[in-house]
Motif scaffolding. Sequence first.
Motif, PDB file in Angstrom:
ATOM      1  N   SER A   1       0.845  -1.200   0.000  1.00 10.21           N
ATOM      2  CA  SER A   1       0.000   0.000   0.000  1.00 10.21           C
ATOM      3  C   SER A   1       0.874   1.241   0.000  1.00 10.21           C
ATOM      4  CB  SER A   1      -0.907   0.020   1.237  1.00 10.21           C
ATOM      5  OG  SER A   1      -0.138   0.035   2.414  1.00 10.21           O
ATOM      6  N   ALA A   2       0.298   2.354  -0.449  1.00  6.48           N
ATOM      7  CA  ALA A   2       1.039   3.614  -0.499  1.00  6.48           C
ATOM      8  C   ALA A   2       1.252   4.165   0.893  1.00  6.48           C
ATOM      9  CB  ALA A   2       0.276   4.623  -1.342  1.00  6.48           C
TER      10      ALA A   2
ATOM     11  N   ILE B   1      10.003   0.835  -5.130  1.00  8.04           N
ATOM     12  CA  ILE B   1       9.941  -0.440  -5.843  1.00  8.04           C
ATOM     13  C   ILE B   1      10.395  -0.156  -7.268  1.00  8.04           C
ATOM     14  CG2 ILE B   1       8.447  -2.295  -6.655  1.00  8.04           C
ATOM     15  CD1 ILE B   1       6.651  -1.727  -4.246  1.00  8.04           C
ATOM     16  N   ARG B   2      11.465  -0.840  -7.732  1.00  8.91           N
ATOM     17  CA  ARG B   2      12.115  -0.479  -8.985  1.00  8.91           C
ATOM     18  C   ARG B   2      12.195  -1.694  -9.919  1.00  8.91           C
ATOM     19  NH1 ARG B   2      16.677   3.996  -7.422  1.00  8.91           N
ATOM     20  NH2 ARG B   2      15.748   4.697  -5.443  1.00  8.91           N
ATOM     21  N   PRO B   3      12.009  -1.496 -11.206  1.00  5.91           N
ATOM     22  CA  PRO B   3      12.212  -2.602 -12.146  1.00  5.91           C
ATOM     23  C   PRO B   3      13.648  -3.105 -12.041  1.00  5.91           C
ATOM     24  CG  PRO B   3      11.223  -0.700 -13.253  1.00  5.91           C
ATOM     25  CD  PRO B   3      11.661  -0.235 -11.908  1.00  5.91           C
TER      26      PRO B   3
ATOM     27  N   LEU C   1       8.377   2.709  -9.287  1.00  4.08           N
ATOM     28  CA  LEU C   1       6.925   2.562  -9.388  1.00  4.08           C
ATOM     29  C   LEU C   1       6.281   3.753  -8.692  1.00  4.08           C
ATOM     30  CD1 LEU C   1       4.901   0.319 -10.416  1.00  4.08           C
ATOM     31  CD2 LEU C   1       4.724  -0.370  -8.009  1.00  4.08           C
ATOM     32  N   ALA C   2       5.287   4.375  -9.345  1.00  3.45           N
ATOM     33  CA  ALA C   2       4.724   5.604  -8.789  1.00  3.45           C
ATOM     34  C   ALA C   2       3.248   5.717  -9.143  1.00  3.45           C
ATOM     35  CB  ALA C   2       5.466   6.823  -9.321  1.00  3.45           C
TER      36      ALA C   2
ATOM     37  N   ALA D   1       6.699  11.135  -2.128  1.00  5.53           N
ATOM     38  CA  ALA D   1       5.773  10.261  -1.393  1.00  5.53           C
ATOM     39  C   ALA D   1       5.032   9.308  -2.321  1.00  5.53           C
ATOM     40  CB  ALA D   1       4.783  11.110  -0.609  1.00  5.53           C
ATOM     41  N   LEU D   2       4.739   9.748  -3.527  1.00  2.86           N
ATOM     42  CA  LEU D   2       3.976   8.910  -4.453  1.00  2.86           C
ATOM     43  C   LEU D   2       4.826   7.784  -5.044  1.00  2.86           C
ATOM     44  CD1 LEU D   2       1.898  11.631  -6.324  1.00  2.86           C
ATOM     45  CD2 LEU D   2       1.104  10.037  -4.576  1.00  2.86           C
ATOM     46  N   GLN D   3       6.115   7.779  -4.750  1.00  2.19           N
ATOM     47  CA  GLN D   3       7.004   6.705  -5.195  1.00  2.19           C
ATOM     48  C   GLN D   3       7.384   5.768  -4.054  1.00  2.19           C
ATOM     49  OE1 GLN D   3      10.434   8.368  -7.168  1.00  2.19           O
ATOM     50  NE2 GLN D   3       9.227   9.470  -8.700  1.00  2.19           N
ATOM     51  N   LYS D   4       6.799   5.992  -2.882  1.00  2.00           N
ATOM     52  CA  LYS D   4       7.168   5.177  -1.723  1.00  2.00           C
ATOM     53  C   LYS D   4       5.977   4.307  -1.315  1.00  2.00           C
ATOM     54  CE  LYS D   4      10.869   8.057   0.079  1.00  2.00           C
ATOM     55  NZ  LYS D   4      11.472   8.684   1.275  1.00  2.00           N
ATOM     56  N   TRP D   5       6.325   3.053  -0.981  1.00  2.00           N
ATOM     57  CA  TRP D   5       5.290   2.051  -0.709  1.00  2.00           C
ATOM     58  C   TRP D   5       5.664   1.234   0.524  1.00  2.00           C
ATOM     59  CZ3 TRP D   5       1.456   2.383  -4.409  1.00  2.00           C
ATOM     60  CH2 TRP D   5       1.783   3.031  -5.603  1.00  2.00           C
TER      61      TRP D   5
END
Length: 676
Positions: free
Chosen positions: A555-556, A640-642, A650-651, A670-674
Amino acid sequence: MIGTSVESPGAAGAPESHTLIPEHSSTDDEQHRVQDLVGTPMRVIEQKTKENADRIQRDTGQRPGTARTRAAVADPGAAGSWSPVIDTPVVPVFTAVLPNGKVLIWDSVGDKATETYPEHDFTRAMVFNPADDTYKRVDLQGSNIFCAGFAHLPNGNILVAGGNANAQLAGTVRTYVFHWQTETWTRGNDMAGARWYPSVAETANGEEVIIGGGPTTAEVYQTNGAIRALPNFTKYSGRIYPFMVSRPDAQLGVFGPETTGYTVTTSGNGVITGTATRDAVNRQYGSFTPYDIGKSLVVGGGDITEGGVTRVPTRTAVVLNSNTGLNPAVTATGSMSTGRRQLNATVLADGSVLATGGLNRTSTSGLVDLANAVTTAERWNPATGQWTVLAAAARVRQYHSTAALLPDGRVLTGGGGICGVCMSVGYLEKNIEYFTPPYLYKNDGSGQLADRPVISAAPDGVGIDAVFTITTPQAADIRKVALVGLGDVTHGVDQGQRYVPLKYTASGTTLTVTGPPAGGTAPPGYYMLFVVDAAGVPSVAKMVQVAKGPTPLMSAIKNSTGRCIDIPSSSLASRTYLQTYNCNNSKAQAVTRLSDNTLRVLGNCIDVPSSNYVTGQRIWSYACNGTGAQTWQFRADGTIRPARNTGLCLAAASNANNAQVSVVTCTLTALQKWTW
């Protein structure tokens, strides 16, 4: 077929030939009721069975239930050994191993006078202690839980669902919980459907899925004790215990005894993500064992023509591997020395599988045939796929018998009887035997017990994919570390057992161990922690509690509106683009991170389309295919990265509902952190 299926080799390596015979009588509810002596108190069953047993012994000189022949005592280091028979006050028809090493056992309506049970409001039960063979009666007042399904809850208590309402075969809507620490019962919430012969399966999020026993709609016992319907799974209603197991991807596998299997996401109202054929044999009254991560052995059962002989259960076994894709791949493995029906397949402390009990002809009865009893044990080696015949038990174990692994590495077997044909042939096994596997003996022909590795210290709790340590003086000699689920066994179906090998390193007297890779591999609850040395000798287990993985699974963070990765409309189709949406624990958000660094949801993998690693590329779900486009890195900074381009993250496009999910240049916003 589920994956690829091949013919199973027989003892000489030749393919088995099978001709299917439709299951007879046992699928008919009325006849099933008569077989199980529904409405008859145990006092009457025991009295009439004993009368028939005494008469048969006078006529034949043979006590019913006694092994007809037993081989000369072999080296226990090669064949194992059986204990003397120990009488018990309750027939071991339902057996659950408790977190303190004791065993909850129950059978049916109690032993008072017949007229005192017009409403089936009583069940004989006991807590048996294998340490000293003592017991305590813990009878249930209020219901007859004969024919119920059951499984462990995350706290070690036992959930019991359904049972026997009356003499007319009606199931019950009731649930009960046995509290292992206080050895008491409480009544839970009622199910929507009355069930008789259901199964209960533990899942990654701590919920319990209840399937079968009459109603078509599955139900879920939630962690708060409430029960919800699972209206999108209505494929199994049979009044014979289904084979079910939690998969690494957190989905539920349903794969027997019938030939058709299903893969099910049980979040929310559920969804079937896969349907396929396991093999050609209806393995009714066969058995199964989850013996490795994502792998289950299915063995025996059925009523077929095999090898030119009619009316026999199959000797064959197959392995289901759910690590390879949506539907498990099926491969044949070695066949047992003889067909078995009414057997129990029990995973051992070293990950091998023990088959005990059963009958090898079905022409007289599919439940009990004392003249065609199988009393030898057999062990399946997962490394070779072959079976080895071991020592023979003193008592016959067929219909209504059980077997379960104990923390000391032995197997407790017991029970048998309580059916119409059982009573007429004088068969009622109100007793137990212990089987000591060969791995507990020295392998030198001496017959002496082996020296065992010792767990000097281990934590009480273990986290998913979390590191912990074990202290053992034999650390340098250890070759396996594994968790084994506590048994919940009846009718050859053990919904609790599973073998979870763990990765580890050794230094001095310390083993540094990594916990189970995913919650689907090891649903939350108590497990036996074993270490096994180079000679194959296991320790006495240490009981540990495996924690539940994060919920939601991903989750975000830093998002006040609490958005989660989501599949629009719970779509099963490949090429469905991801979005973020309010976190709601629905099936559309049941994202699972596996040890192969994939992210899976509804049976598909989260994928970079066409491996197009450019900023702004939208991300979709796609059939899992093992490519780099489906492999991700999970970093401590929350990104989270390819794996193929770690400069992208991932965003979510925004904090809004229905925001697109893509890969963009990493800026650590923040939108890139999970969290996961």
